[in-house]
Write an enzyme that holds these catalytic residues in place. Structure first.
Site, PDB file in Angstrom:
ATOM      1  N   ASP A  35       0.841  -1.199   0.000  1.00 21.97           N
ATOM      2  CA  ASP A  35       0.000   0.000   0.000  1.00 21.97           C
ATOM      3  C   ASP A  35       0.873   1.245   0.000  1.00 21.97           C
ATOM      4  O   ASP A  35       2.075   1.180   0.278  1.00 21.97           O
ATOM      5  CB  ASP A  35      -0.895   0.018   1.248  1.00 21.97           C
ATOM      6  CG  ASP A  35      -1.944  -1.081   1.216  1.00 21.97           C
ATOM      7  OD1 ASP A  35      -2.238  -1.580   0.113  1.00 21.97           O
ATOM      8  OD2 ASP A  35      -2.444  -1.447   2.296  1.00 21.97           O
ATOM      9  N   LYS A  57      -4.423   2.528  -2.478  1.00 19.46           N
ATOM     10  CA  LYS A  57      -5.639   3.290  -2.795  1.00 19.46           C
ATOM     11  C   LYS A  57      -5.394   4.738  -2.405  1.00 19.46           C
ATOM     12  O   LYS A  57      -5.129   5.036  -1.240  1.00 19.46           O
ATOM     13  CB  LYS A  57      -6.838   2.736  -2.023  1.00 19.46           C
ATOM     14  CG  LYS A  57      -7.177   1.280  -2.341  1.00 19.46           C
ATOM     15  CD  LYS A  57      -8.353   0.804  -1.500  1.00 19.46           C
ATOM     16  CE  LYS A  57      -8.743  -0.629  -1.823  1.00 19.46           C
ATOM     17  NZ  LYS A  57      -7.697  -1.597  -1.422  1.00 19.46           N
ATOM     18  N   MET A 172      -8.888   8.192   9.357  1.00 22.34           N
ATOM     19  CA  MET A 172      -9.546   8.510   8.079  1.00 22.34           C
ATOM     20  C   MET A 172     -10.718   9.473   8.286  1.00 22.34           C
ATOM     21  O   MET A 172     -11.727   9.384   7.591  1.00 22.34           O
ATOM     22  CB  MET A 172     -10.034   7.227   7.392  1.00 22.34           C
ATOM     23  CG  MET A 172      -8.928   6.237   7.100  1.00 22.34           C
ATOM     24  SD  MET A 172      -9.530   4.675   6.405  1.00 22.34           S
ATOM     25  CE  MET A 172     -10.304   3.932   7.867  1.00 22.34           C
TER      26      MET A 172
END
Length: 411
Positions: A35, A57, A172
């Site tokens: 990642d 992502k 997040m």
């Protein structure tokens, strides 16, 4: 012969916080799916010929679907390879590690899990925030903030969290911070509850912004992910901590930064910094008639009470500052200053953007003064969208040896 899959937690971003077991797994891997939040320098430890596949992502950018990641894990393992799934933080803390284990198990692939240091704990720690502290709080809750309260995809009981008295760590959640804080206050959390946002934890660009539940969304408006939000009494702590550096490391120690509202204890350093910065202004404009050069500590303290002032500290040193206050529909910006040895790093532009983001909703224009011959400053402001005011302006009086510059909000 069927291969195997190893899920490796990469920790919060510093290669030194990758576990020994995780490093061993990377060194023995045939394929690594990684990642974008992993410590990328750790990939240098992989052996020659390893296949590295970026499956990160990026918010609003490219993305590899979880289904495709699962397919790649199974495909390479069935080819007899040792596949390492390299993730930031811990694989099972909002990392979809569980989904990958299930997919591999259903395909008959053996999976090993190597835990990682979660950023939910490590990020606040480097900012001097212990998420539990004897006599302050005995529990903490880690939640995802990728969708706001009330969203159909949200299963978090924000009301229960508001009443629990625990430390709340939100991952997040920067984009939805205003909605999250409003929900907590609506369910009884005091607006004065300390809050902090830690961005780029354990990276050289790490920044900490502090405030309260009532204002943290506003004061941290310029922060971009990845960032960790800490809400609770411990967010008001600022323990004196520094980042450890391994003796064997050939890298220079990482720089830690803290961007926060100024306090009275900052006044002495602010006074020294403004005298140094405005002496150069005096030379550029051939005039000593500059208030910043003649103020004393008492004047600085008075200004701190009258202006919204922000300071930037790097490794504990106060290196930059900016202030602003509302004047009718203007947001008057002033005293943007950066230590001479820190210039050329974009700090001035960064602080300018940050102080603009603090303006109340009633403001329609940003306004500032700079020296008539301070051409470097004028270039900075012009690049940020400011233009020189010619002629009379009801909100901006003419001041000798200065130019007036303005920018419409949203311009």
């Amino acid at each position: 012969m069927t291969g195997r899959v190893t899920l490796v937690g990469g920790g919060p971003g510093d290669p030194g916080l990758l576990t020994v077991a995780g490093l061993d797994a990377l060194r023995s891997a045939d394929v690594v799916l990684y990642d974008h939040l992993v410590p990328l320098a750790s990939l240098d430890e992989c052996r020659a010929g390893v296949l590295l596949i970026d499956v990160g992502k990026l918010p609003g950018g490219r993305s590899t679907s979880q289904q495709r990641i699962n397919e790649l894990l199974i495909e390479h393992a069935r080819a007899g390879r040792h596949v390492v799934r390299f993730k930031g933080g811990d694989p099972f803390v909002f990392g979809r590690g569980g989904e990958e284990v299930i997919a591999c198990a259903e395909a008959g692939i053996a999976v090993e899990v190597i835990p990682g240091v979660s950023s939910s704990i490590a990020g606040p720690a480097l900012a001097g925030i212990p998420i539990t502290h004897r006599g302050v709080v005995q529990a903490f809750t880690v939640v995802s903030g990728h969708v706001p309260p009330g969203h159909a995809a949200s299963t978090t009981n924000w009301g229960a969290l508001a009443r629990a008295g625990h430390t709340i760590v939100v991952l997040m959640g920067v984009a939805n911070l205003a909605a999250i804080c409003a929900e907590l206050v609506a369910h009884g959390s005091p607006a004065t509850t300390p809050a902090a946002v830690v961005a780029d934890a354990w990276l050289p660009t790490m920044t900490t912004v502090r405030g309260t539940v009532g204002d943290i969304a506003r004061v941290a408006a310029g922060v971009r992910p990845p960032a960790i939000v800490v809400i609770g009494d411990v967010a008001g702590l600022e323990l004196a901590v520094t980042r450890p550096v391994a003796e064997s490391s050939s890298q220079s120690p990482a720089v830690t930064e803290e961007l926060r509202p100024a306090r009275e204890s900052d006044a002495g350093e602010l006074l020294v910094l403004q005298r140094a910065c405005w002496m150069q202004e005096a030379l550029d404009n051939d005039s000593m008639d500059i208030p910043a050069l003649h103020e004393d500590l008492a004047a600085v303290l008075t200004d701190l009470a009258q202006w919204e002032t922000w300071v930037l500290r790097r490794d504990g040193r106060l290196i930059a500052s900016v202030r602003a206050r509302a004047h009718e529909t203007d947001w008057d910006i002033g005293r943007l200053m950066v230590a001479a040895d820190q210039s050329g790093q974009g700090i001035g532009r960064r602080l300018l953007e940050h102080i603009e983001a603090q303006a109340p909703s009633s403001v329609t224009r940003f306004a500032l003064f700079t020296g008539h011959h301070s051409y470097r400053n004028q270039r900075l402001y012009a690049a940020a969208g400011y233009t020189v005011v010619d002629g009379a302006d009801p909100l901006l009086p003419q001041i000798p040896i200065t130019v007036r510059m303005v920018k419409p909000r949203g311009g």
